[in-house]
Write an enzyme that holds these catalytic residues in place. Structure first.
Site, mmCIF file in Angstrom:
data_model
loop_
_atom_site.group_PDB
_atom_site.id
_atom_site.type_symbol
_atom_site.label_atom_id
_atom_site.label_comp_id
_atom_site.label_asym_id
_atom_site.label_seq_id
_atom_site.Cartn_x
_atom_site.Cartn_y
_atom_site.Cartn_z
ATOM 1 N N GLY A 200 0.821 -1.208 0.000
ATOM 2 C CA GLY A 200 0.000 0.000 0.000
ATOM 3 C C GLY A 200 0.854 1.258 0.000
ATOM 4 C CG ASP A 225 -0.244 -8.101 -9.933
ATOM 5 O OD1 ASP A 225 0.145 -7.949 -8.759
ATOM 6 O OD2 ASP A 225 -1.190 -8.847 -10.235
ATOM 7 N N GLY A 226 0.516 -5.230 -8.576
ATOM 8 C CA GLY A 226 -0.073 -4.081 -7.893
ATOM 9 C C GLY A 226 0.884 -2.898 -7.858
ATOM 10 C CB THR A 227 4.526 -2.716 -7.166
ATOM 11 O OG1 THR A 227 4.402 -3.233 -5.841
ATOM 12 C CG2 THR A 227 5.613 -1.664 -7.187
ATOM 13 C CG ASP A 255 2.938 -16.313 -5.706
ATOM 14 O OD1 ASP A 255 3.733 -16.922 -4.971
ATOM 15 O OD2 ASP A 255 1.910 -15.747 -5.289
ATOM 16 N NE ARG A 300 -1.904 -13.288 -2.043
ATOM 17 C CZ ARG A 300 -2.515 -13.204 -0.870
ATOM 18 N NH1 ARG A 300 -3.832 -13.245 -0.809
ATOM 19 N NH2 ARG A 300 -1.815 -13.076 0.234
ATOM 20 C CD GLU A 354 0.476 -18.137 -0.513
ATOM 21 O OE1 GLU A 354 0.419 -17.875 0.696
ATOM 22 O OE2 GLU A 354 1.185 -17.507 -1.321
ATOM 23 C CE1 TYR A 411 5.398 -14.369 5.398
ATOM 24 C CE2 TYR A 411 4.539 -16.237 6.628
ATOM 25 C CZ TYR A 411 4.336 -15.035 5.972
ATOM 26 O OH TYR A 411 3.079 -14.505 5.880
ATOM 27 C CG MET A 412 11.849 -20.914 6.884
ATOM 28 S SD MET A 412 11.945 -22.642 7.382
ATOM 29 C CE MET A 412 13.651 -23.012 7.001
#
Length: 532
Positions: A200, A225-227, A255, A300, A354, A411-412
């Site tokens: 954000g 893609d949001g960035t 991803d 995702r 996930e 997260y690793m």
């Protein structure tokens, strides 16, 4: 004010410069390089050619600052490149979006080829570059930062490069940090990003105000893609204000779900690291009576990491991804398959992305959708949910005890440094990005398309996501490797469809119109219109 007076002095002349810590504040008082032309709302910049050829071009600073001066590229005198033949990219070079075509197919969509040009629109002394990282972590972020800094310095002699800390909001809420080849020398050996990141915070007016006030004229934005959508709006506002500033995107998503491009950096590292988790799960499962190893990997909306890790491992018995629906109970369901595989082999490994099975979880828990600061849907933990469902199923079978181990390396994986392959890839991305900015291109993201690096308009990579095509041969290879059921109904397969056709490219007026040249022929001695 007459803008021609603000010109960088020739190289032999040495002018005393202000202290570095005041440089960015002082640059805001400089006049713009040229009077801007009126900028219309974003339109696709298209050019047409023979045989259905369409070039989806990227904006150039001269589109709205037509009086900008160009200069010889300093690389022509660089000792490292003196032996390279045809180092500068031909201005007519383009990269085809599709390389598998039929005999009668149109030539289709092309993108401008990346690389250094003979003329540049920035002199080294006038460049003030800024680098920002946004969104989640990914292997290779520090490598891209390092190569942008070192590439600008070593190839073009740029010495004013700054990092924006904490993502987009760092433009207006944080101080900048000076980046030099020495300060970034070994950051590629670390995971994460030395600049910090956030989701954000994309307040366009504030960001462009900061860019203008600080005299920044090259912005390198690393994110998903949001960035990149945010980068597109920043570029539009910069053009509206007539600021000489190149906005360049470097696509980042672990991803691998960014459309058009071959792959995103960090993906190879993620697949390699996922092998460690799968191997651990396989060892645990194989060592126990009726052992079940469940591994949750990133993905995702797209299951590329799970798919490629499954293919690479060959120890996986079932791979579940967001694109391929599955069900638990009943004939042909996942639980029936788990039971059968345990009876046959005595152990099994399940890899689940996930984003898989989210509808099933939400339905069983009556969970309402929520979203994070980037607008992404908050996911429920499919790994824990699936593990619990498997345990409950076998509790009802007292004569069939199982041992289940659940491993979540998410997260690793994303926090590790990039591997050798991704390090090389990140270097090429960074160099292609800075070559484009120096050549005056803006409003683009850089990535390989069919093996060749290209400059791609922002809208092209943000209009949709890249997803696993479950009617494609690659997914069939996974099913052959695992020997799992596909869980799909006829309706699911029909709904998945095949790869989409080339989108229709509308005609646009003015200089962006599809060029019609009577001198073009179709290769058979007949003239063609040049329209797509």
């Amino acid at each position: 004010m007459e803008t021609a007076t603000v010109v960088v002095a020739p190289a032999p002349v040495v002018v005393a410069s202000p202290p570095q810590h005041k440089l960015m504040e002082l640059k805001s008082s400089f006049a713009p390089a040229a009077k801007p032309s009126p900028v219309k709302k974003h339109k696709k910049k298209l050019a047409g050619g023979c045989g259905g050829y369409v070039l989806e071009d990227v904006p150039h600073l001269t589109d709205y600052l037509p009086e900008l001066k160009s200069y010889p590229n300093p690389l022509q005198d660089h000792p490292a490149y003196s032996v390279v033949k045809q180092y500068f990219v031909n201005p007519d070079d383009t990269v085809a979006k599709k390389i598998v075509v039929h005999k009668g197919s149109a030539r289709g969509t092309h993108f401008r080829r990346a690389g250094p040009r003979q003329r540049v629109y920035f002199q080294p002394g006038e460049v003030t570059a800024a680098i920002v990282t946004c969104g989640g972590l990914c292997p290779g972020l520090n490598t891209v930062i390092r190569e942008l800094v070192c590439g600008l310095h070593d190839m073009y002699g740029v010495t004013s490069v700054y990092g924006i800390e904490g993502g987009y909001k760092g433009f207006y809420a944080r101080n900048t940090v000076e980046l030099t080849p020495r300060s970034v020398n070994d950051i590629h050996k670390r995971g994460g990003t030395v600049l910090g990141t956030s989701r954000g915070g994309q307040v366009t007016d504030k960001i462009v105000d900061s860019i203008q006030d600080r005299g920044i004229n090259q912005v390198y934005i690393i994110g998903g893609d949001g960035t990149q959508k945010g980068a597109a709006t920043i570029n539009e506002e910069i053009q509206r204000r007539g600021i000489k500033c190149a906005v360049v995107g470097v696509p980042k998503t672990i991803d691998n779900d960014i459309a058009v491009i071959d792959k995103s950096f960090g993906f190879d590292t993620a697949v390699e690291e996922a092998q460690r988790a799968i191997n651990a799960a396989h060892v645990e499962a194989e060592s126990a009576e009726n052992g079940v190893g469940v591994v949750k990997l990133m993905g995702r909306n797209s299951g590329f990491i799970a798919m490629y890790a499954t293919l690479a491992s060959r120890d996986v018995d079932c791979c579940l991804i967001p694109e391929s629906p599955f069900y638990l109970e009943g004939k042909g369901g996942l639980l029936e398959f788990v039971e059968r595989r345990l009876r046959d082999n005595g152990h099994m490994v399940i890899v689940v992305a996930e984003g898989a099975g989210q509808d099933l979880i939400a339905k069983s828990m009556n969970f309402a959708d929520t979203h994070d600061a980037s607008g992404n849907k908050v996911l429920l933990d499919v790994g824990l949910w699936l593990s619990q469902k498997i345990k409950e199923h076998f509790k009802r079978k007292p004569n069939f005890p199982i041992t289940l181990k659940y491993i979540d390396p998410t997260y690793m994986i994303r926090a590790v440094p990039s591997n050798a392959s991704d390090n090389v890839y990140c270097t090429l991305l960074a160099h292609s990005a800075l070559h484009g900015a120096m050549a005056g291109y803006t409003g683009f993201t850089v990535a390989p398309v069919n093996g060749r690096h290209a400059y791609i308009p922002f809208y092209r990579i943000t209009e949709k996501q890249n997803k696993v095509v479950i009617t494609d041969r690659m997914w069939a290879r996974v099913l052959c490797s695992t020997n799992q059921p596909c869980f799909l109904t006829h309706e699911d397969v029909e709904g998945a469809g095949q790869e989409e056709e080339e989108p229709h490219l509308p005609m646009v007026e003015g200089e962006n119109a599809l060029v019609k040249s009577p001198s073009m022929c179709n290769g058979n001695g007949h003239l063609c219109s040049g329209a797509a």
